[in-house]
Design a protein around this motif. Structure first.
Motif, PDB file in Angstrom:
ATOM      1  N   LEU A 138      -3.924 -16.254  57.667  1.00 17.60           N
ATOM      2  CA  LEU A 138      -3.350 -16.099  59.001  1.00 17.60           C
ATOM      3  C   LEU A 138      -3.768 -14.747  59.561  1.00 17.60           C
ATOM      4  O   LEU A 138      -3.382 -13.709  59.044  1.00 17.60           O
ATOM      5  CB  LEU A 138      -1.816 -16.177  58.947  1.00 17.60           C
ATOM      6  CG  LEU A 138      -1.212 -17.429  58.294  1.00 17.60           C
ATOM      7  CD1 LEU A 138       0.314 -17.325  58.289  1.00 17.60           C
ATOM      8  CD2 LEU A 138      -1.661 -18.689  59.024  1.00 17.60           C
ATOM      9  N   GLY A 139      -4.556 -14.775  60.623  1.00 18.41           N
ATOM     10  CA  GLY A 139      -4.931 -13.517  61.269  1.00 18.41           C
ATOM     11  C   GLY A 139      -6.391 -13.158  61.086  1.00 18.41           C
ATOM     12  O   GLY A 139      -6.965 -13.366  60.013  1.00 18.41           O
ATOM     13  N   THR A 140      -6.999 -12.635  62.138  1.00 15.20           N
ATOM     14  CA  THR A 140      -8.395 -12.202  62.078  1.00 15.20           C
ATOM     15  C   THR A 140      -8.529 -10.754  62.528  1.00 15.20           C
ATOM     16  O   THR A 140      -9.423 -10.390  63.267  1.00 15.20           O
ATOM     17  CB  THR A 140      -9.288 -13.100  62.957  1.00 15.20           C
ATOM     18  OG1 THR A 140      -8.711 -13.139  64.274  1.00 15.20           O
ATOM     19  CG2 THR A 140      -9.393 -14.490  62.410  1.00 15.20           C
ATOM     20  N   GLY A 141      -7.575  -9.935  62.109  1.00 12.26           N
ATOM     21  CA  GLY A 141      -7.657  -8.504  62.388  1.00 12.26           C
ATOM     22  C   GLY A 141      -8.352  -7.803  61.231  1.00 12.26           C
ATOM     23  O   GLY A 141      -9.172  -8.391  60.517  1.00 12.26           O
ATOM     24  N   TRP A 142      -8.005  -6.554  61.024  1.00  9.97           N
ATOM     25  CA  TRP A 142      -8.651  -5.754  59.984  1.00  9.97           C
ATOM     26  C   TRP A 142      -8.469  -6.351  58.594  1.00  9.97           C
ATOM     27  O   TRP A 142      -9.400  -6.428  57.813  1.00  9.97           O
ATOM     28  CB  TRP A 142      -8.108  -4.336  60.016  1.00  9.97           C
ATOM     29  CG  TRP A 142      -8.744  -3.513  61.074  1.00  9.97           C
ATOM     30  CD1 TRP A 142      -8.252  -3.274  62.329  1.00  9.97           C
ATOM     31  CD2 TRP A 142      -9.993  -2.827  60.993  1.00  9.97           C
ATOM     32  NE1 TRP A 142      -9.135  -2.479  63.025  1.00  9.97           N
ATOM     33  CE2 TRP A 142     -10.199  -2.182  62.225  1.00  9.97           C
ATOM     34  CE3 TRP A 142     -10.954  -2.695  59.988  1.00  9.97           C
ATOM     35  CZ2 TRP A 142     -11.322  -1.418  62.492  1.00  9.97           C
ATOM     36  CZ3 TRP A 142     -12.080  -1.924  60.248  1.00  9.97           C
ATOM     37  CH2 TRP A 142     -12.256  -1.298  61.490  1.00  9.97           C
ATOM     38  N   ALA A 143      -7.236  -6.747  58.292  1.00 10.68           N
ATOM     39  CA  ALA A 143      -6.959  -7.248  56.951  1.00 10.68           C
ATOM     40  C   ALA A 143      -7.602  -8.618  56.750  1.00 10.68           C
ATOM     41  O   ALA A 143      -8.302  -8.847  55.763  1.00 10.68           O
ATOM     42  CB  ALA A 143      -5.449  -7.323  56.732  1.00 10.68           C
ATOM     43  N   GLY A 144      -7.361  -9.517  57.703  1.00 14.65           N
ATOM     44  CA  GLY A 144      -7.863 -10.881  57.588  1.00 14.65           C
ATOM     45  C   GLY A 144      -9.379 -10.934  57.493  1.00 14.65           C
ATOM     46  O   GLY A 144      -9.938 -11.579  56.596  1.00 14.65           O
ATOM     47  N   THR A 145     -10.075 -10.245  58.394  1.00 18.77           N
ATOM     48  CA  THR A 145     -11.538 -10.351  58.369  1.00 18.77           C
ATOM     49  C   THR A 145     -12.135  -9.672  57.143  1.00 18.77           C
ATOM     50  O   THR A 145     -13.140 -10.131  56.627  1.00 18.77           O
ATOM     51  CB  THR A 145     -12.205  -9.760  59.626  1.00 18.77           C
ATOM     52  OG1 THR A 145     -11.585  -8.531  59.926  1.00 18.77           O
ATOM     53  CG2 THR A 145     -12.081 -10.692  60.797  1.00 18.77           C
ATOM     54  N   ILE A 165      -1.111 -13.854  54.403  1.00 17.83           N
ATOM     55  CA  ILE A 165      -0.530 -13.491  55.696  1.00 17.83           C
ATOM     56  C   ILE A 165      -1.092 -12.143  56.136  1.00 17.83           C
ATOM     57  O   ILE A 165      -0.885 -11.131  55.478  1.00 17.83           O
ATOM     58  CB  ILE A 165       1.015 -13.405  55.613  1.00 17.83           C
ATOM     59  CG1 ILE A 165       1.589 -14.701  55.025  1.00 17.83           C
ATOM     60  CG2 ILE A 165       1.606 -13.148  56.995  1.00 17.83           C
ATOM     61  CD1 ILE A 165       3.092 -14.662  54.818  1.00 17.83           C
ATOM     62  N   ALA A 166      -1.818 -12.151  57.249  1.00 19.55           N
ATOM     63  CA  ALA A 166      -2.416 -10.915  57.759  1.00 19.55           C
ATOM     64  C   ALA A 166      -2.287 -10.890  59.280  1.00 19.55           C
ATOM     65  O   ALA A 166      -3.249 -10.686  59.998  1.00 19.55           O
ATOM     66  CB  ALA A 166      -3.876 -10.821  57.332  1.00 19.55           C
ATOM     67  N   VAL A 167      -1.065 -11.127  59.745  1.00 24.97           N
ATOM     68  CA  VAL A 167      -0.854 -11.294  61.191  1.00 24.97           C
ATOM     69  C   VAL A 167      -0.588  -9.974  61.918  1.00 24.97           C
ATOM     70  O   VAL A 167      -0.388  -9.964  63.133  1.00 24.97           O
ATOM     71  CB  VAL A 167       0.304 -12.276  61.497  1.00 24.97           C
ATOM     72  CG1 VAL A 167      -0.030 -13.679  61.019  1.00 24.97           C
ATOM     73  CG2 VAL A 167       1.611 -11.799  60.874  1.00 24.97           C
TER      74      VAL A 167
HETATM   75 MG    MG Z   1      -5.499  -9.319  59.971  1.00 25.61          MG
END
Ligand code: MG
Ligand code: FAD
Ligand code: MG
Ligand code: MG
Ligand code: MG
Length: 549
Positions: free
Chosen positions: A34-41, A139-141
Motif C-alpha cells: 500500500l503506497g508508492t511513496g519513499w517507503a513503498g517504491t 503498509i507504506a501509506v
Molecule cells: Mg510509501
C-alpha cells in the motif's frame, strides 16, 4: 491486470513466471503493497518478483521526490521533474508487479484482505470498489497533514505534502500579487494581500519561506514594482526556536539569516483559528490573544494519522497511537504477516533490560555465574545488532573499549561481574533509545531493508522475522533494521544551506547547497530517476554532483 467484478471483488490473473526462474506462479505468495511513496517504491525497487506475486495499491500512479517539493511552489523546479511514474519503477525484467490506482479504505487483518476504492473520475464503467487478498501486507501509506483540529485550517490554509499542493500554492502566490495591484484598494488591503504567513518552523516551513523570499525578491518585485515595500513573510512557531530538531547552531544560523532577509519569526505562539482573512493566535507565556491579517497561509506543523491506519490500529489493539508500532524487523506488533514502514509506522525498539537475564545466561559460556571480559566481548557484536542503543551509549560515554563498562566508580577494574554487576553496568543503555524521524531517508532505508528480508525469506522460512530475543547464534537470521543517518539539510534561500552531518559536523553556507543535492543524488534517486529529469538545468546539477560524489 485486475478485473473488477460486479460483486466488488477483484481477480488477478497470475503473472507468468519464466520456466526455471523462481517459483511457479500458482505457488507464489501474494505481497500487497500500500503506497508508492519513499517507503513503498524503495521496497518495490528490489523485491524479487520471481518469488512473489506483487501487487501495489496507491491513489497516485507516481512517486514524488518530496525534498524538492518546496522548490515547486515557486517554479524553481517544475513539478514534472520531481515525479517518476510508478509503472516505470515496477517494470521488471523477470515478471511484473501489478499496480492499481486506488485508495485502500480498510484493512481486514483477520480475513487477510484489504478494501479499496478507485479515485479515477469520469467514465469509469463498473464498480469503483473492490477488495484484494494477501499473504503478506506491506503498509507504506505515509501520513497526512496534522491540523490539530484547529478551526478554519482545513478550509483556509495551504498544505505542502503533495505535488498538487505545491502547484496550488504557486498559483495562489501569483493571485496575491495580482490582487494587490487591483484598483480601489487601500494601502492596508494591498499589504494584507501580500502578507504570506507560514505556520510551523520545521524544515518544510523554513524551506518554503526561503524559496518564497527568493522568488519574491528576485522575480516578482520586478514584475510588480509597487509590491516591493508592501510584501511581508511571517513565520509562526509554537516553540522557542525554528528548526528545533536541528543542532542549535543551525537553528540560530537560520534565524539570523531570516532576520536579515526581513522574514519575521513569531515564536512561542499557538494558532487557535484561521479565518479567510486572519490568523488568530495565543501567546503561550502570557495567554494573550492576537491576530494578524493574511493573504495566504501555509500550514506545516507536522504529520498526523491517516484514517485507514487509525481504523487498523483500533482493530489490532494499538488504539490511541499516532503511528503503527512495529518490531525491529518492521512487522506490525500483534499482527501476523503485516509489515509497516515509513511515516505511518515506528519501530518499537526492545529494551536491553527486558532481556538482561537471558543475555547474561547466554554469555556465561562456562556457567560460572559470572561474566569475564572475554565472555562479554564474545557476545558484544550480537548484542549491538539486537540492541543498537548499546553502540549509542558507548559513544555517548566516549567509551571505545567495552571493558570501560566494567570499570568500578572507584577506578578499580572488575575482571568478573555477576548478574547484578552486569545489570548496573548496562542500566543506562536504554536511555539512548530514540524514535526514528519521519523522513524520506528512514522510509527509503526501511523499504530496501524489507525487500532484502523478503528476498531471503525462503532461507529462513521457519522464522521470517528473525530471533525474537537475544540469541548468540543468530547469524543465519535477519538482522533487525538498523537506520544509518546521512545527515539533514535545510536550504535557507539565497543558495545558503545548513547541514547537519553524522559525527557532529555542522556546515552552513553556500557550498552546502551542493552537498544537499549530492546526498539525494547519490542515494536512491540518482540511478533510478534521472530519466525523469526533463528539466535540463536540474538534471545537469544532479549529474555533476552524482559524478563528484
Ligand atoms: Mg510509501
Ligand atoms: P509517502 O512518501 O508520503 O508515501 C505515501 C504513499 O501512500 C503515497 O504514494 C500515497 O499516495 C499513498 N497512500 C496514501 N493513502 C493511501 C491509501 N489509503 N491507500 C494506498 N496508498 C495510499 N524527508 C527527508 O528525509 N529529507 C527531506 O529533505 C524532506 N523534505 C520534505 C519536504 C516536504 C515538503 C515534505 C512534505 C516532506 C519531506 N520529507 C523529507 C519527508 C518525507 O517526504 C517523508 O518522510 C516520506 O515521504 C515518507 O515516506 P512514506 O513512504 O512513508 O510516505
Ligand atoms: Mg513520497
Ligand atoms: Mg516511521
Ligand atoms: Mg562465566
Amino acid at each position: 491486470l485486475c478485473t473488477i467484478s460486479s460483486g466488488g471483488l477483484v481477480a488477478y490473473s497470475e503473472s507468468q513466471a519464466e520456466p526455471g526462474s523462481g517459483i511457479p506462479s500458482e505457488k507464489k505468495k501474494k505481497v500487497l503493497v500500500l503506497g508508492t511513496g519513499w517507503a513503498g517504491t524503495s521496497f518495490l525497487k528490489d523485491i524479487d518478483v520471481s518469488h512473489y506475486d506483487v501487487q501495489v495499491i496507491s491513489p497516485r500512479n507516481y512517486f514524488a521526490f518530496t525534498p524538492l517539493l518546496p522548490s515547486v511552489t515557486c517554479g524553481t523546479v517544475e513539478a514534472r521533474s520531481i515525479v517518476e511514474p510508478v509503472r516505470k519503477i515496477i517494470k521488471k525484467r523477470d515478471g511484473e508487479v501489478q499496480f492499481c490506482e486506488a485508495e485502500c479504505v480498510k484493512i481486514d487483518a483477520a480475513g487477510k484482505r484489504v478494501y479499496c476504492q478507485s479515485n479515477i473520475e469520469n467514465n469509469l464503467v463498473g464498480n469503483k470498489e473492490f477488495s484484494l487478498e494477501y499473504d503478506y501486507l506491506v503498509i507504506a501509506v505515509g501520513a497526512q497533514v496534522n491540523t490539530f483540529n484547529t478551526p478554519g485550517v482545513q478550509e483556509n490554509c495551504h498544505f505542502l505534502k503533495e505535488i498538487e499542493d505545491a502547484q496550488k500554492i504557486r498559483g495562489s502566490v501569483i493571485d496575491c500579487f495580482e490582487k494587490s495591484v487591483l484598483p480601489g484598494l487601500s494601502e492596508e488591503e494591498r499589504k494584507t494581500n501580500l502578507h504570506f504567513v507560514i505556520v510551523g518552523g520545521g524544515p518544510t516551513g523554513v524551506e518554503f519561506a526561503a524559496e518564497l523570499h527568493d522568488y519574491i525578491h528576485e522575480d516578482l518585485v520586478n514584475l510588480y514594482p509597487k509590491a516591493k515595500d508592501l510584501v511581508k513573510i511571517t513565520m509562526i512557531q509554537s516553540g522557542d526556536h525554528i528548526l528545533n530538531t536541528f543542532d542549535e547552531r543551525i537553528s540560530s544560523f537560520a534565524e539570523n539569516k531570516f532576520q536579515r532577509d526581513g522574514i519575521e519569526i513569531l515564536t512561542g505562539r499557538r494558532v487557535v483559528n484561521v479565518s479567510e482573512k486572519e490568523v488568530d493566535m495565543k501567546i503561550k507565556s502570557t495567554g494573550e490573544s492576537c491576530s494578524i491579517p493574511h493573504g495566504i497561509v501555509l500550514w506545516s506543523t507536522g504529520v498526523g494519522t491517516r484514517p485507514v491506519v487509525k481504523d487498523f490500529m483500533e482493530q489490532i489493539g494499538q488504539k490511541n497511537r499516532r503511528v503503527l508500532a512495529t518490531d525491529e524487523w518492521l512487522k506490525v506488533k500483534g499482527c501476523d504477516n503485516v509489515y509497516a514502514l515509513g511515516d505511518c509506522a515506528s519501530v518499537d525498539q526492545r529494551k536491553i533490560m527486558e532481556d538482561i537475564a537471558t543475555i547474561f545466561e547466554a554469555a556465561d559460556k562456562d556457567k560460572s555465574g559470572t561474566l569475564n571480559v572475554k565472555e562479554f566481548q564474545d557476545v558484544l557484536d550480537d548484542i549491538i545488532i539486537r540492541y543498537p542503543q548499546v553502540k549509542l551509549y558507548l559513544k555517548s560515554m566516549h567509551m571505545s573499549d567495552v571493558t570501560d563498562l566494567f570499570k568500578d566508580p572507584r577506578g578499580t577494574d572488575a575482571t568478573e561481574v555477576d548478574i547484578e554487576g552486569f545489570k548496573s553496568a548496562l542500566s543506562h543503555v536504554d536511555s539512548q533509545m530514540k524514535s526514528l524521524p519521519a523522513t524520506a531517508q528512514v522510509a527509503a532505508q526501511q523499504g530496501a531493508y524489507l525487500s532484502r528480508c523478503f528476498n531471503r525469506m525462503e532461507q529462513c522460512e521457519q522464522n521470517p522475522e528473525g530471533p525474537r530475543r537475544f540469541r548468540s547464534s543468530g547469524r543465519h537470521q535477519f538482522r533487525p533494521f538498523c537506520y544509518k543517518h546521512f545527515g539533514q539539510f535545510a536550504p535557507l534561500g539565497g543558495e545558503q544551506t545548513a547541514a547537519e552531518l553524522p559525527g557532529d559536523w555542522v556546515s552552513m553556507g553556500h557550498s552546502t547547497q551542493w552537498l544537499w543535492y549530492s546526498v539525494y543524488a547519490s542515494k536512491q534517486f540518482y540511478e533510478k530517476a534521472t530519466g525523469a529529469f526533463r528539466d535540463r538545468s536540474l538534471l545537469s546539477k544532479i549529474l555533476i554532483i552524482g559524478t563528484v560524489s
